[in-house]
Design an enzyme around this catalytic site. Structure first.
Site, PDB file in Angstrom:
ATOM      1  N   PRO A 231     -25.978  15.555   7.526  1.00 33.67           N
ATOM      2  CA  PRO A 231     -25.211  14.340   7.766  1.00 33.67           C
ATOM      3  C   PRO A 231     -23.708  14.498   7.591  1.00 33.67           C
ATOM      4  CG  PRO A 231     -26.249  14.256   5.629  1.00 33.67           C
ATOM      5  CD  PRO A 231     -26.752  15.508   6.282  1.00 33.67           C
ATOM      6  N   ASP A 254     -20.836  19.569  18.035  1.00 29.96           N
ATOM      7  CA  ASP A 254     -20.506  18.206  18.417  1.00 29.96           C
ATOM      8  C   ASP A 254     -19.337  17.701  17.597  1.00 29.96           C
ATOM      9  OD1 ASP A 254     -22.601  18.151  20.148  1.00 29.96           O
ATOM     10  OD2 ASP A 254     -23.973  17.144  18.776  1.00 29.96           O
ATOM     11  N   LYS A 276     -18.778  14.702  22.725  1.00 31.59           N
ATOM     12  CA  LYS A 276     -19.899  13.794  22.584  1.00 31.59           C
ATOM     13  C   LYS A 276     -19.677  12.849  21.422  1.00 31.59           C
ATOM     14  CE  LYS A 276     -24.071  15.435  24.024  1.00 31.59           C
ATOM     15  NZ  LYS A 276     -25.184  15.008  23.441  1.00 31.59           N
ATOM     16  N   GLY A 308     -26.896  16.057  11.651  1.00 29.15           N
ATOM     17  CA  GLY A 308     -28.214  15.634  11.190  1.00 29.15           C
ATOM     18  C   GLY A 308     -29.282  16.644  11.537  1.00 29.15           C
ATOM     19  N   ASP A 309     -30.368  16.155  12.112  1.00 23.89           N
ATOM     20  CA  ASP A 309     -31.433  17.026  12.596  1.00 23.89           C
ATOM     21  C   ASP A 309     -31.274  17.158  14.111  1.00 23.89           C
ATOM     22  OD1 ASP A 309     -34.383  18.145  11.868  1.00 23.89           O
ATOM     23  OD2 ASP A 309     -34.298  17.314  13.898  1.00 23.89           O
ATOM     24  N   THR A 337     -31.520  14.491   8.474  1.00 20.83           N
ATOM     25  CA  THR A 337     -31.114  13.474   9.433  1.00 20.83           C
ATOM     26  C   THR A 337     -30.395  12.320   8.727  1.00 20.83           C
ATOM     27  OG1 THR A 337     -31.869  12.184  11.320  1.00 20.83           O
ATOM     28  CG2 THR A 337     -33.288  12.168   9.368  1.00 20.83           C
ATOM     29  N   MET A 389     -26.895   4.930  16.006  1.00 15.84           N
ATOM     30  CA  MET A 389     -25.936   4.474  17.015  1.00 15.84           C
ATOM     31  C   MET A 389     -26.026   2.972  17.195  1.00 15.84           C
ATOM     32  SD  MET A 389     -26.580   7.551  19.753  1.00 15.84           S
ATOM     33  CE  MET A 389     -28.359   7.544  19.586  1.00 15.84           C
TER      34      MET A 389
HETATM   35  N1  SAH Z   1     -29.070  14.100  15.148  1.00 17.21           N
HETATM   36  C1  SAH Z   1     -28.386  13.154  14.315  1.00 17.21           C
HETATM   37  C2  SAH Z   1     -28.163  11.830  15.018  1.00 17.21           C
HETATM   38  C3  SAH Z   1     -27.194  11.903  16.135  1.00 17.21           C
HETATM   39  S1  SAH Z   1     -26.936  10.316  16.869  1.00 17.21           S
HETATM   40  C4  SAH Z   1     -29.169  12.977  13.016  1.00 17.21           C
HETATM   41  O1  SAH Z   1     -30.281  13.468  12.910  1.00 17.21           O
HETATM   42  O2  SAH Z   1     -28.639  12.356  12.101  1.00 17.21           O
HETATM   43  C5  SAH Z   1     -25.491   9.806  16.052  1.00 17.21           C
HETATM   44  C6  SAH Z   1     -25.785   8.681  15.084  1.00 17.21           C
HETATM   45  O3  SAH Z   1     -26.310   9.219  13.904  1.00 17.21           O
HETATM   46  C7  SAH Z   1     -24.581   7.906  14.642  1.00 17.21           C
HETATM   47  O4  SAH Z   1     -24.234   6.898  15.595  1.00 17.21           O
HETATM   48  C8  SAH Z   1     -25.068   7.297  13.365  1.00 17.21           C
HETATM   49  O5  SAH Z   1     -25.908   6.199  13.615  1.00 17.21           O
HETATM   50  C9  SAH Z   1     -25.933   8.407  12.818  1.00 17.21           C
HETATM   51  N2  SAH Z   1     -25.212   9.238  11.852  1.00 17.21           N
HETATM   52  C10 SAH Z   1     -24.907  10.541  11.944  1.00 17.21           C
HETATM   53  N3  SAH Z   1     -24.275  10.956  10.840  1.00 17.21           N
HETATM   54  C11 SAH Z   1     -24.174   9.907  10.022  1.00 17.21           C
HETATM   55  C12 SAH Z   1     -23.627   9.683   8.728  1.00 17.21           C
HETATM   56  N4  SAH Z   1     -23.043  10.677   8.041  1.00 17.21           N
HETATM   57  N5  SAH Z   1     -23.696   8.439   8.213  1.00 17.21           N
HETATM   58  C13 SAH Z   1     -24.280   7.434   8.887  1.00 17.21           C
HETATM   59  N6  SAH Z   1     -24.808   7.586  10.091  1.00 17.21           N
HETATM   60  C14 SAH Z   1     -24.770   8.801  10.667  1.00 17.21           C
END
Ligand code: SAH
Length: 483
Positions: A231, A254, A276, A308-309, A337, A389
């Site tokens: 994250p 990204d 992105k 994230g993942d 994630t 998102m």
């Molecule tokens: N693959 C990523 C998600 C990518 S989509 C995962 O597994 O986390 C991008 C969305 O992920 C953002 O719009 C938000 O909703 C969430 N996100 C990613 N990093 C975040 C963080 N540090 N804190 C809160 N939401 C996060």
């Protein structure tokens, strides 16, 4: 006081001496010590000693050094690249040092640092590999101690291995592309089968093993790792992700992956940001797919770093399909994630005994149509819902869920920048959720978690969402108090 690294007053260099004359003035112990030291090189020793002790004579006879058996004269130094004043006679050594300086030849006077242009190191010799230890006068005992320690660390066959490496360098440079393929070859060479064969004294076997190794690297296929960066916090990267980042030729990342995480990659890896971020796609998904395929075909080791993942809203499915179609090897490395990081920040149990036993990962972006998506039904039957998102569709998510029958009082937790030091936490109910859309102060990624399990979270460090209800709503509330 600010911390500064002390400067060296004597800087170590390796001087070419092959076939060159090195003059040593003196016939005793000091001269012999210097002769033995320089005798480890391919310099031509010239020992200027009218009288020489028997041990020195033996050394001269064995080493093929030349001896000038006459009283010292400055002309004896002519053509030497280094001079040692080692006569044990202070006056004579001073004279030798002055002569050498006049002739422009660097000089070392035994036990007279003030007369020295250079000092001799304690030496660990695995020719062609040399480790020189200097202490600038802290003392020979320290230098010898270090020498012994380093000597024990290094295989006696290191020199032979380095000689073989030198012989193969040209071939490696022509056959192996600069970068990872070549680096890997050398790492395997110095640690693998060639090194073991040299260690066992099997030089020709070592050579064959090295050639096999080189050929196996010539057509080293590319490899793409789809890696979850977590994250955002650097220490939420997995050890595997870190290892792959350290081995990467190229890191394709990204915009959502913070710079410090990208910076954990190998220093000379190429870094490609493929953007992105909502509203500013710097490369289309098709372009990213094509880029990964191209890098794979070039034989690169690529880390495709995703926040994230990688398999959660990361469009990894499309990238994997493109790689499969192109026949390029890839692997997937899971990451933490955002939903899990947000839950951790809130001490929020995503499953809660007797309350919630399933969980939904969703984006609010599929709520536009007439029919409710399946996940809305799951939410109503008690699932914990993580909305990715979801900031810009918060009102839609809330109203559709309420419309579908979820109580407006259902607990909601929101985290911006989960896992990072600048994270912000908000709590409220489904009725408060639309206020998210209007907030311009949330610039980071936002995770929303909805469900009865949210009630089990810790709200001590979160702000109420309701404080930011739509202005209209606040105004109505205020009027209500007045009347
Ligand atoms: N693959 C990523 C998600 C990518 S989509 C995962 O597994 O986390 C991008 C969305 O992920 C953002 O719009 C938000 O909703 C969430 N996100 C990613 N990093 C975040 C963080 N540090 N804190 C809160 N939401 C996060």
């Amino acid at each position: 006081m600010p911390h500064t690294v002390p400067k060296l007053n004597a800087f170590p260099v390796f001087m070419r001496v092959e076939g060159k004359a090195v003059a040593i003035v003196g016939g005793g112990e000091e001269a012999l010590a210097k002769a033995r030291l320089i005798g480890q090189s391919s310099a031509v020793l010239r020992i200027i000693a009218r009288d020489a002790e028997p041990e020195l004579l033996t050394f001269i006879a064995r080493s093929g050094a030349t001896r000038v058996a006459a009283p010292y004269e400055a002309s004896h130094l002519q053509g030497a690249v280094m001079v040692f004043a080692a006569s044990g006679d202070e006056k004579l050594d001073s004279r030798v040092a002055a002569d050498a300086r006049r002739l422009g030849i660097p000089v070392n006077a035994v036990d007279r640092p003030e007369l020295c242009d250079f000092f001799t190191p304690a030496l660990v010799n695995r020719a062609p590999v040399a480790i020189a230890i200097g202490t600038e006068g802290a003392g020979p005992v320290l230098a010898q101690m270090l020498r012994t320690r380093i000597d024990r660390m290094l295989s006696p066959s290191l020199g032979s291995l380095a000689t073989l490496a030198a012989a193969l360098r040209g071939a490696a440079e022509t056959l192996l592309p600069k970068g990872n393929a070549r680096r890997r070859f050398w790492i395997d060479f110095f640690t693998g089968a060639p090194a073991r064969a040299v260690e066992a004294g099997e030089l020709s076997q070592a050579h064959d093993a090295a050639v096999d190794l080189m050929l196996s690297k010539v057509h080293a296929p590319g490899h793409i790792a789809l890696v979850g960066a977590g994250p955002g916090a650097e220490d939420l990267l997995t050890l595997r992700a870190h290892r792959l980042l350290m081995e990467a030729d190229v890191i394709v990342h990204d915009a959502l992956v913070p710079e410090p995480v990208v910076a954990m990659g190998r220093r000379d890896a190429e870094r490609l940001a493929v953007g992105k971020r909502k509203g500013c796609h710097s490369k289309s998904q098709a372009e990213i797919n094509a880029l990964l395929v191209e890098l794979g075909r070039e034989g690169k080791r690529v880390v495709r770093l995703k926040s994230g993942d990688p398999l959660v809203f990361g469009r990894a499915g499309e990238e994997m399909a493109a790689l499969r179609d192109a026949g390029i090897a890839y692997e997937v490395v899971p990451g933490v994630t955002a939903a899990f990081a947000a839950a951790a920040d809130f001490e929020l149990p995503l499953t809660l005994r007797g309350v919630s036993s399933s969980m939904v990962f969703t984006t609010g972006h599929d709520l536009k149509g007439n029919s409710l998506p399946d996940w809305a039904k799951l939410a109503i039957s008690g699932a914990t819902v993580a909305v990715y998102m979801g900031r810009s569709v918060a009102a839609e998510v809330a109203s559709r869920l309420i419309e579908a029958g979820l109580s407006a009082d259902t607990a909601v937790a929101v985290v911006e920048n989960a896992s990072l030091a600048n994270r912000r936490r908000f709590h409220g109910t489904l009725a408060d959720l639309p206020s998210l859309e209007a907030r311009t102060d949330l610039a980071g990624p936002v995770m929303t978690i909805i469900g009865d399990a949210v009630a089990g979270a810790n709200f001590e460090r979160s702000e109420p969402l309701a404080a930011h209800r739509h202005k209209g709503a606040t105004a109505v509330a205020a009027e209500g108090v007045q009347s």
